[in-house]
Design an enzyme around this catalytic site. Structure first.
Site, PDB file in Angstrom:
ATOM      1  N   ASP A 108       1.093  -1.333  -4.954  1.00 17.06           N
ATOM      2  CA  ASP A 108      -0.064  -0.660  -4.739  1.00 17.06           C
ATOM      3  C   ASP A 108      -1.056  -1.021  -5.778  1.00 17.06           C
ATOM      4  O   ASP A 108      -0.736  -1.801  -6.763  1.00 17.06           O
ATOM      5  CB  ASP A 108       0.194   0.847  -4.912  1.00 17.06           C
ATOM      6  CG  ASP A 108      -0.979   1.479  -3.758  1.00 17.06           C
ATOM      7  OD1 ASP A 108      -0.349   2.261  -2.908  1.00 17.06           O
ATOM      8  OD2 ASP A 108      -2.320   1.554  -4.029  1.00 17.06           O
ATOM      9  N   ASP A 121      -2.391  -6.759  -5.277  1.00 15.99           N
ATOM     10  CA  ASP A 121      -3.231  -6.476  -4.139  1.00 15.99           C
ATOM     11  C   ASP A 121      -2.550  -7.250  -3.215  1.00 15.99           C
ATOM     12  O   ASP A 121      -2.137  -8.319  -3.153  1.00 15.99           O
ATOM     13  CB  ASP A 121      -4.565  -7.311  -4.442  1.00 15.99           C
ATOM     14  CG  ASP A 121      -5.573  -7.379  -3.378  1.00 15.99           C
ATOM     15  OD1 ASP A 121      -5.319  -6.818  -2.453  1.00 15.99           O
ATOM     16  OD2 ASP A 121      -6.698  -7.834  -3.693  1.00 15.99           O
ATOM     17  N   PRO A 156       1.390   7.461  -1.240  1.00 19.73           N
ATOM     18  CA  PRO A 156       2.084   8.249  -2.602  1.00 19.73           C
ATOM     19  C   PRO A 156       3.468   8.136  -2.397  1.00 19.73           C
ATOM     20  O   PRO A 156       4.178   8.719  -3.110  1.00 19.73           O
ATOM     21  CB  PRO A 156       1.416   9.430  -2.257  1.00 19.73           C
ATOM     22  CG  PRO A 156       1.269   9.743  -0.703  1.00 19.73           C
ATOM     23  CD  PRO A 156       1.050   8.324  -0.390  1.00 19.73           C
ATOM     24  N   GLY A 157       4.159   7.310  -1.479  1.00 16.36           N
ATOM     25  CA  GLY A 157       5.625   7.121  -1.644  1.00 16.36           C
ATOM     26  C   GLY A 157       6.603   7.638  -0.662  1.00 16.36           C
ATOM     27  O   GLY A 157       7.759   7.215  -0.739  1.00 16.36           O
ATOM     28  N   GLY A 158       5.741   8.271   0.300  1.00 16.48           N
ATOM     29  CA  GLY A 158       6.739   8.883   1.193  1.00 16.48           C
ATOM     30  C   GLY A 158       7.466   7.802   2.175  1.00 16.48           C
ATOM     31  O   GLY A 158       8.678   8.115   2.437  1.00 16.48           O
ATOM     32  N   CYS A 182      -3.456   5.028  10.556  1.00 18.67           N
ATOM     33  CA  CYS A 182      -3.502   6.317  10.795  1.00 18.67           C
ATOM     34  C   CYS A 182      -5.105   6.400  11.525  1.00 18.67           C
ATOM     35  O   CYS A 182      -5.853   7.063  11.298  1.00 18.67           O
ATOM     36  CB  CYS A 182      -3.502   7.472   9.723  1.00 18.67           C
ATOM     37  SG  CYS A 182      -4.546   7.148   8.397  1.00 18.67           S
ATOM     38  N   CYS A 209       0.829  -1.192  -0.013  1.00 15.73           N
ATOM     39  CA  CYS A 209       0.193  -0.017  -0.002  1.00 15.73           C
ATOM     40  C   CYS A 209       0.714   1.222   0.001  1.00 15.73           C
ATOM     41  O   CYS A 209       0.987   2.055   0.886  1.00 15.73           O
ATOM     42  CB  CYS A 209      -0.976  -0.169   1.117  1.00 15.73           C
ATOM     43  SG  CYS A 209      -1.731  -1.610   1.243  1.00 15.73           S
TER      44      CYS A 209
END
Length: 447
Positions: free
Chosen positions: A275, A301, A255-257, A373, A252
C-alpha cells in the site's frame, strides 16, 4: 460532572466536516471511527449521519421549498440540524413530538438561537407531510438522491437497471461476515450464531446476520473467527490460483481484509501486502494480528514497482484498484457527494497504469484478479477490455454465472437488497510461452 454528549449535536458536527459547504470533505466512516457518543446515543448519531447523507438531495430540496429566503452559507450547521430533524420525522420511528422539541434547543446549543423558531415551524410542517408523496413529485435524480452526473452515467451504463441501482443505493446494507475456514465450517458458524444467520449464495465462506450485532457480540471475533466483509468483496481472493508455497501480491491491501482472506485460503502462501502509506499498512498489520496470520507489508506504489519489487515473479496478484466506490453507496453514502464527473478519467487512467505495471510481475501461467467496488463500466469491463486488447498474453478466464448482467469482460455484480454490493472482478490468466491461440475471452462464462 461532565455534560452528557448530545447525539444530535454530534451528528451535526460530523456532517459539517463531511458534506459540501463549510466542511473539509472528510470521510464519514473516518469521522465516525474517531469518536461518537457511546451506546444507544452513538447509534442515533450514526443513523442521522448516514440517513442525511443517503437522502441529502430530496431533504435539501424540500427544506429549500419551505424557506422564504435561502439560509446563508455560515448557517450550514443550522441547515444540517434541520435536515437531521426532517430525516428523523420521515425515516425513523422515534416519537414525533420528541423530535420536534429537540431541534429548537439544538439550534440554541449551536449558538443560533435565532433559528429555534424556524426549526419548530419547519419540523412541525415536516411531521404533517408524507415523504412518499414528496419524493414522487421530484425528478429521478432528486428523489434518488444522486448528483445529476451520476444519474446520467447510470442511465448510460445500465439503462434497464438504473432505477433499481438508485433504489439499492438508498437501502440499508446487510451485515455480512466471512467465516475463518481454518476454525469451523460455514454450517457450524450459522448454527453458532443462531436465528438470523444464513449462508451467502456466491462466496463459499460468507454469511448474513440479521439484525446486525456489534462485532464484540460475535463469538471469538477478537481472535479472528469472523471478519466483516461484503459477500461480493470475498470473491476475488476465492478466484486466485495459488500453488503450494506460492508467492502472492495483494496490491492496494489496506485495511487488510483480503490479505487475511488469502492467508486463510492459502496458509502456506508468501503474501506481500502493498500500500502507498505506512499509516495504511498499520491497519493491515492490525487486521493480520487479529486473524493470527503473517504477511510481508511493504510501502509502495502499485503503478511503479521499481521502488519496491525485488525481481521475483508472483504466482498470483490481487489488484483491488482505487475506484469511484459507486457500488457501495448504501455503505458509504457520503461518497456520492464527494465524487465529481471529472474524477472518473483520472481514476480510469490510474487503474490502467496499475494493470500495465503489475502484469510483468506475474509469472507465466499465473493469474491476476482485477477488482473494483464500482458499477461504472469505464472502470470495469471497458477497462479490462482495453487491457486485453493491448496485452497479447492476457486471457479473460472469469467464471461468471448465467444470471449475471451482460458485459464485455469479467463479471459485474449489481447491488442487491439483502445481498452483495455492487462489485466487479476479472480473472486474467497469463499465457505460458507454450500456450497460444487468439481466444482472450472467458471460455465458459456460464461456469
Amino acid at each position: 460532572m461532565a455534560e452528557s454528549p448530545d447525539p444530535r449535536l454530534a451528528a451535526v458536527r460530523a456532517l459539517n466536516r463531511v458534506l459540501p459547504g463549510q466542511g473539509d470533505g472528510a470521510s464519514l466512516r473516518e469521522v465516525l471511527r474517531r469518536g461518537v457518543p457511546d451506546g444507544s446515543a452513538g447509534g442515533l448519531t450514526r443513523d442521522l449521519c448516514f440517513g442525511v447523507c443517503r437522502y441529502l438531495r430530496p431533504l435539501n430540496q424540500w427544506l429549500n421549498d419551505q424557506l422564504d429566503k435561502p439560509l446563508k452559507a455560515k448557517a450550514q450547521p443550522v441547515r444540517l440540524a434541520l435536515l437531521c430533524g426532517i430525516y428523523e420525522l420521515w425515516f425513523s420511528e422515534r416519537p414525533a413530538h420528541a423530535v420536534v422539541n429537540a431541534y429548537p434547543e439544538l439550534c440554541r446549543r449551536l449558538k443560533a438561537g435565532w433559528a429555534s423558531g424556524l426549526a419548530n415551524a419547519v419540523l412541525r410542517k415536516a411531521d404533517r407531510t408524507d415523504a412518499a408523496t414528496v419524493f414522487a413529485d421530484y425528478p429521478p435524480a432528486v428523489a434518488g438522491s444522486l448528483p445529476d452526473w451520476l444519474w446520467r452515467q447510470l442511465q448510460e451504463d445500465w439503462p434497464a437497471q438504473a432505477d433499481e441501482l438508485v433504489q439499492a443505493s438508498l437501502a440499508p446494507p446487510p451485515f455480512t461476515l466471512r467465516v475463518d475456514r481454518r476454525r469451523q465450517t460455514r454450517e457450524q458458524a450459522v448454527a453458532l450464531l443462531g436465528d438470523g444467520a444464513r449462508p451467502g449464495e456466491l462466496a463459499p465462506w460468507s454469511l448474513y446476520l440479521s439484525p446486525p450485532r456489534p462485532v464484540t457480540a460475535l463469538p471469538d471475533f477478537e481472535t479472528g473467527a469472523f471478519s466483516v466483509q461484503d459477500e461480493a468483496a470475498q470473491l476475488p481472493a476465492e478466484y486466485l490460483n495459488v500453488p503450494a508455497g506460492g508467492r502472492v501480491l495483494d496490491a492496494c491491501a489496506a485495511p487488510g481484509g483480503k490479505t487475511g482472506q488469502i492467508l486463510e485460503a492459502f496458509p502456506d502462501a508468501r503474501v506481500t501486502a502493498l500500500d502507498l502509506a505506512e499509516g495504511r499498512l498499520a491497519r493491515v498489520r492490525d487486521t493480520l494480528a487479529r486473524l493470527g496470520v503473517e504477511a510481508d507489508p511493504r510501502v509502495g506504489d502499485a503503478a511503479d514497482p521499481s521502488g519496491w519489487w525485488d525481481g521475483e515473479p508472483f504466482d498470483a496478484i490481487l489488484l483491488d484498484a482505487p475506484c469511484s466506490a459507486t457500488g457501495i453507496l448504501r455503505r458509504q453514502p457520503d461518497v456520492k457527494w464527494h465524487r465529481r464527473r471529472a474524477d472518473i478519467p483520472p481514476l480510469v487512467d490510474l487503474q490502467a497504469r496499475m494493470l500495465d505495471a503489475l502484469w510483468p510481475l506475474l509469472r507465466p501461467g499465473g493469474r491476476l484478479v482485477y477488482a473494483t467496488c464500482s458499477v461504472l463500466r469505464a472502470e470495469n469491463d471497458q477497462q479490462v477490455d482495453a487491457f486485453l486488447a493491448r496485452t497479447d498474453d492476457a486471457r479473460d478466464r472469469t467464471p461468471r454465472p448465467d444470471t449475471a448482467v451482460a458485459v464485455t469482460a469479467g463479471w459485474q455484480l449489481l447491488p442487491r437488497d439483502g445481498g452483495p454490493d455492487g462489485f466487479y472482478l476479472a480473472c486474467l490468466d497469463k499465457a505460458s510461452p507454450d500456450q497460444g491461440g487468439p481466444n482472450k475471452k472467458a471460455i465458459n462464462p456460464g461456469s
